[in-house]
Write a protein that holds these residues in place. Structure first.
Motif, PDB file in Angstrom:
ATOM      1  N   VAL A 159       0.799  -1.314   0.030  1.00 34.02           N
ATOM      2  CA  VAL A 159       0.125   0.022   0.189  1.00 34.02           C
ATOM      3  C   VAL A 159       0.816   1.327   0.042  1.00 34.02           C
ATOM      4  O   VAL A 159       2.056   1.189   0.623  1.00 34.02           O
ATOM      5  N   ALA A 160       0.314   2.367  -0.850  1.00 39.31           N
ATOM      6  CA  ALA A 160       0.872   3.788  -0.596  1.00 39.31           C
ATOM      7  C   ALA A 160      -0.104   4.576  -0.381  1.00 39.31           C
ATOM      8  O   ALA A 160      -1.291   4.399  -0.766  1.00 39.31           O
ATOM      9  N   ASP A 161       0.050   5.747   0.254  1.00 37.85           N
ATOM     10  CA  ASP A 161      -1.004   6.601   0.766  1.00 37.85           C
ATOM     11  C   ASP A 161      -0.076   8.335   0.798  1.00 37.85           C
ATOM     12  O   ASP A 161       0.923   8.421   1.129  1.00 37.85           O
ATOM     13  N   SER A 162      -0.951   9.231   0.129  1.00 36.13           N
ATOM     14  CA  SER A 162      -0.516  10.284  -0.037  1.00 36.13           C
ATOM     15  C   SER A 162      -1.470  11.471  -0.131  1.00 36.13           C
ATOM     16  O   SER A 162      -2.779  11.035  -0.377  1.00 36.13           O
ATOM     17  N   ALA A 163      -1.294  12.805   0.370  1.00 37.11           N
ATOM     18  CA  ALA A 163      -2.481  13.841   0.102  1.00 37.11           C
ATOM     19  C   ALA A 163      -1.707  15.115  -0.263  1.00 37.11           C
ATOM     20  O   ALA A 163      -0.426  15.242  -0.004  1.00 37.11           O
ATOM     21  N   ILE A 164      -2.194  15.836  -1.091  1.00 34.39           N
ATOM     22  CA  ILE A 164      -1.899  17.056  -1.442  1.00 34.39           C
ATOM     23  C   ILE A 164      -3.308  18.174  -1.292  1.00 34.39           C
ATOM     24  O   ILE A 164      -4.209  17.812  -1.266  1.00 34.39           O
ATOM     25  N   SER A 165      -2.748  19.222  -1.063  1.00 34.43           N
ATOM     26  CA  SER A 165      -3.718  20.416  -0.984  1.00 34.43           C
ATOM     27  C   SER A 165      -3.287  21.706  -1.882  1.00 34.43           C
ATOM     28  O   SER A 165      -2.144  21.751  -2.059  1.00 34.43           O
ATOM     29  N   PHE A 166      -4.387  22.261  -2.519  1.00 31.85           N
ATOM     30  CA  PHE A 166      -4.121  23.267  -3.412  1.00 31.85           C
ATOM     31  C   PHE A 166      -5.248  23.944  -3.639  1.00 31.85           C
ATOM     32  O   PHE A 166      -6.449  23.576  -3.316  1.00 31.85           O
ATOM     33  N   GLU A 214       1.631  12.665   7.504  1.00 23.31           N
ATOM     34  CA  GLU A 214       0.680  13.642   7.117  1.00 23.31           C
ATOM     35  C   GLU A 214       0.245  14.412   8.145  1.00 23.31           C
ATOM     36  O   GLU A 214      -0.598  14.688   8.977  1.00 23.31           O
ATOM     37  N   PRO A 215       1.111  15.648   8.093  1.00 25.30           N
ATOM     38  CA  PRO A 215       0.661  16.986   8.916  1.00 25.30           C
ATOM     39  C   PRO A 215      -0.615  17.622   8.145  1.00 25.30           C
ATOM     40  O   PRO A 215      -0.762  17.637   7.215  1.00 25.30           O
ATOM     41  N   TRP A 216      -1.524  17.930   9.034  1.00 30.62           N
ATOM     42  CA  TRP A 216      -2.472  18.671   8.738  1.00 30.62           C
ATOM     43  C   TRP A 216      -2.753  19.557   9.858  1.00 30.62           C
ATOM     44  O   TRP A 216      -2.716  19.522  10.999  1.00 30.62           O
ATOM     45  N   ILE A 217      -3.730  20.992   9.434  1.00 31.75           N
ATOM     46  CA  ILE A 217      -3.732  21.980  10.266  1.00 31.75           C
ATOM     47  C   ILE A 217      -5.141  22.500   9.838  1.00 31.75           C
ATOM     48  O   ILE A 217      -5.721  22.545   8.617  1.00 31.75           O
ATOM     49  N   GLU A 241       0.786  14.699   2.597  1.00 34.30           N
ATOM     50  CA  GLU A 241       1.064  13.664   3.233  1.00 34.30           C
ATOM     51  C   GLU A 241       2.027  12.742   2.110  1.00 34.30           C
ATOM     52  O   GLU A 241       1.757  12.907   0.893  1.00 34.30           O
ATOM     53  N   HIS A 242       3.080  12.055   2.582  1.00 34.95           N
ATOM     54  CA  HIS A 242       3.824  11.164   1.822  1.00 34.95           C
ATOM     55  C   HIS A 242       3.855   9.901   2.463  1.00 34.95           C
ATOM     56  O   HIS A 242       3.980   9.704   3.542  1.00 34.95           O
ATOM     57  N   THR A 243       4.179   8.651   1.508  1.00 33.16           N
ATOM     58  CA  THR A 243       4.784   7.326   2.141  1.00 33.16           C
ATOM     59  C   THR A 243       6.198   7.353   1.888  1.00 33.16           C
ATOM     60  O   THR A 243       6.628   7.630   0.967  1.00 33.16           O
ATOM     61  N   ILE A 244       6.765   6.908   2.898  1.00 31.56           N
ATOM     62  CA  ILE A 244       8.463   6.734   3.046  1.00 31.56           C
ATOM     63  C   ILE A 244       8.757   5.313   3.246  1.00 31.56           C
ATOM     64  O   ILE A 244       7.840   4.793   4.206  1.00 31.56           O
ATOM     65  N   ALA A 245       9.813   4.824   2.897  1.00 31.41           N
ATOM     66  CA  ALA A 245      10.442   3.718   3.093  1.00 31.41           C
ATOM     67  C   ALA A 245      11.573   3.991   4.146  1.00 31.41           C
ATOM     68  O   ALA A 245      12.359   4.794   3.451  1.00 31.41           O
ATOM     69  N   ILE A 246      11.956   3.344   5.230  1.00 33.05           N
ATOM     70  CA  ILE A 246      13.198   3.583   5.757  1.00 33.05           C
ATOM     71  C   ILE A 246      14.217   2.711   5.096  1.00 33.05           C
ATOM     72  O   ILE A 246      13.827   1.465   5.232  1.00 33.05           O
ATOM     73  N   THR A 247      15.199   2.864   4.737  1.00 31.48           N
ATOM     74  CA  THR A 247      16.069   2.228   4.000  1.00 31.48           C
ATOM     75  C   THR A 247      17.465   2.457   4.925  1.00 31.48           C
ATOM     76  O   THR A 247      17.651   3.317   6.035  1.00 31.48           O
ATOM     77  N   PRO A 248      18.497   1.537   4.777  1.00 31.61           N
ATOM     78  CA  PRO A 248      19.831   1.740   5.372  1.00 31.61           C
ATOM     79  C   PRO A 248      20.273   3.142   5.348  1.00 31.61           C
ATOM     80  O   PRO A 248      21.347   3.473   6.249  1.00 31.61           O
TER      81      PRO A 248
END
Length: 257
Positions: A109-116, A208-211, A239-246
């Motif tokens: 799964v990936a999850d993201s949000a944008i505002s404009f 996902e910071p939202w205010i 919002e962004h989905t990130i992967a923790i890598t080495p």
């Protein structure tokens, strides 16, 4: 539940992230004055199917919602900030629109949000609010990496939001993702550094910071899903989905240049 992906799963996570980013950017281009929210939902449905992906929303029925969501994308307008259920509304010049999308493809799964802001009327205070959520998101991502704690990310996000003068609601925030959309650990939009779960390679997080412009209090719409500011003020969500890598954090839902 906290899932840790095997390194061989990362290419599939990147593919899912690219699908989400591509659909959101396509919907942003189509969201013009005169566009109906239900059109955005239908276009999203078609693009998810075309990508060979599956919606995480249409059958989603958590305890905080009223029955299955029944739509393919969240469309939150003006005073709506989260879980905006598409309905028969035509976008007007100056509307502040937040789009939130999660899909699954290849078991990830990936999850993201944008505002404009839609149209030519672009209020400075709304642009500043959107920019604040984007800046807070970048700060949270910058704090992420192997050995970091969830509290480090929350602190980085919350510092940006509070220093910009916004109140922070802690009822909803970021979360783990994996084979399903909402997993542990929870990532609050404010917190104390050095606390919480320790990040390690293979963990996927949706930050996902939202205010809301002048309140931290939410009210729920009659649809049982859409969350609005209690004062009717405008809102923003990134919002962004990130992967923790080495090597740190990789953004999976970053739009292509």
């Amino acid at each position: 539940m906290i899932e840790i992906l095997d390194p061989t799963d990362l290419p599939r996570a990147r593919e899912t992230g690219a699908v989400v980013a591509g659909i959101l950017q396509a919907m942003k281009r189509r969201a013009a004055v005169g566009t109906n929210l239900l059109e955005i939902d239908r276009w999203t449905q078609a693009m998810i199917a075309e990508a060979g992906a599956t919606s995480c929303y249409v059958d989603y029925a958590p305890s905080f919602g009223r029955g299955p969501f029944g739509h393919y994308i969240c469309t939150s307008v003006n005073d709506a900030v989260l879980h905006g259920r598409p309905y028969d509304y035509t976008l007007a010049d100056g509307d502040l629109l937040s789009l939130d999308l999660a899909v699954e493809k290849g078991g990830v799964v990936a999850d993201s949000a944008i505002s404009f802001i839609v149209g030519e009327h672009q209020p400075a205070e709304d642009l500043a609010m959107i920019a604040t959520t984007e800046r807070a998101l970048r700060a949270g991502i910058a704090a992420a990496g192997p050995g970091a704690r969830i509290g480090d990310l929350s602190y980085a996000i919350g510092t940006v939001l509070s220093e910009a003068g916004y109140q922070i609601n802690t009822e909803f925030g970021g979360h783990g993702v994996g084979s399903t959309m909402h997993q542990d650990p929870h990532v609050s939009n404010t917190g104390r550094p050095g606390r919480g779960y320790t990040l390690r390679p293979g963990l996927l997080l949706a930050l996902e910071p939202w205010i809301m412009a002048d309140t931290a209090k939410l009210v729920t719409d009659d649809d049982g899903w859409t969350l609005r500011s209690a004062t009717g003020c405008r809102t923003a969500h990134s919002e962004h989905t990130i992967a923790i890598t080495p090597d740190g954090a990789e953004i999976l839902t970053l739009p292509k240049p």
